[in-house]
Design a protein around this motif. Structure first.
Motif, PDB file in Angstrom:
ATOM      1  N   SER A  52       0.834  -1.195   0.000  1.00 21.45           N
ATOM      2  CA  SER A  52       0.000   0.000   0.000  1.00 21.45           C
ATOM      3  C   SER A  52       0.870   1.246   0.000  1.00 21.45           C
ATOM      4  O   SER A  52       2.090   1.167   0.130  1.00 21.45           O
ATOM      5  N   TYR A  53       0.205   2.382  -0.148  1.00 17.53           N
ATOM      6  CA  TYR A  53       0.881   3.664  -0.074  1.00 17.53           C
ATOM      7  C   TYR A  53      -0.030   4.631   0.663  1.00 17.53           C
ATOM      8  O   TYR A  53      -1.236   4.424   0.759  1.00 17.53           O
ATOM      9  N   THR A 102      -2.012  -1.053  -3.116  1.00 17.69           N
ATOM     10  CA  THR A 102      -1.417  -1.046  -4.451  1.00 17.69           C
ATOM     11  C   THR A 102      -2.223  -1.954  -5.376  1.00 17.69           C
ATOM     12  O   THR A 102      -2.474  -1.615  -6.528  1.00 17.69           O
ATOM     13  N   GLN A 155       7.865   3.674  -0.826  1.00 19.47           N
ATOM     14  CA  GLN A 155       6.714   4.583  -0.852  1.00 19.47           C
ATOM     15  C   GLN A 155       6.519   5.237   0.512  1.00 19.47           C
ATOM     16  O   GLN A 155       6.201   6.414   0.606  1.00 19.47           O
ATOM     17  N   ILE A 199       5.312  -3.500 -10.614  1.00 16.46           N
ATOM     18  CA  ILE A 199       3.943  -3.414 -10.095  1.00 16.46           C
ATOM     19  C   ILE A 199       2.956  -3.776 -11.201  1.00 16.46           C
ATOM     20  O   ILE A 199       2.018  -4.544 -10.991  1.00 16.46           O
TER      21      ILE A 199
END
Length: 182
Positions: A28-29, A48, A105, A165
């Motif tokens: 995640s970010y 993500t 991130q 990604i």
């Protein structure tokens, strides 16, 4: 495992899996957005890969994972083990790379937040002294932060991270389509 404050923004499924003793990872970010009415900054966490979570389980533990609230499906091999499909296993290198990208991130988020907070402090000091605050002074102050964190400021601007990604997302999509078609 995450402790205390690090759990901020943890999804319900992550929490439920952790409470059941499973090691779960959701790449995640985080971003900060200004609240539309009150004007203060609010932290938001986004996955993500929306709808996907990586869980470290043995070949026979997947039934226990399926029983956890919030888990809807497990991606499985077409290969059969005792006439049952087995959970799909991502190579450890893939998970390690995703963990690194998530860490990268996080570092970029922390640097951006520190930059924003410092800019607000400087603007507040300037206002308290009666000096005008304009866009050119902000640009000069931003230049002071370009060396912070070295290469961490590149994050997903890195072509290799973006490609990785995208490739992983494509793999997840293909596996999910395979589930729907079977």
């Amino acid at each position: 495992m995450r402790d205390g404050q690090d759990r901020k923004g943890e999804s319900i499924v992550e929490r439920n899996l952790r409470n059941e003793g499973f090691d779960a990872f959701m790449p995640s970010y985080r971003i900060e957005v200004r609240h539309h009415r009150q004007g203060h900054w609010v932290e938001r966490r986004f996955p993500t890969f929306v709808g996907y979570l990586f869980v470290n389980i043995g070949p026979h533990d997947y039934r226990a994972v399926e029983a956890v609230d919030g888990v809807s499906k497990i991606l499985r091999y077409s290969k059969k083990y005792a006439e049952r499909p087995m959970p799909f296993e991502f190579p450890q290198e893939t998970i390690d790379r995703l963990r690194y990208i998530a860490w990268e991130q996080e570092q970029n988020f922390l640097i951006a937040r520190a930059r924003r907070q410092r800019e607000e402090e400087i603007e507040q000091e300037a206002r308290s002294r009666g000096k005008p605050v304009n866009a050119s002074s902000r640009r000069i102050r931003r230049a002071q932060f370009t060396d912070l964190g070295g290469s961490l400021s590149s994050s997903l601007c890195s072509a290799s991270s973006k490609a990785f990604i995208t490739e992983t997302l494509k793999s997840l999509g293909e596996m999910a389509n395979g589930l729907d078609n079977s």
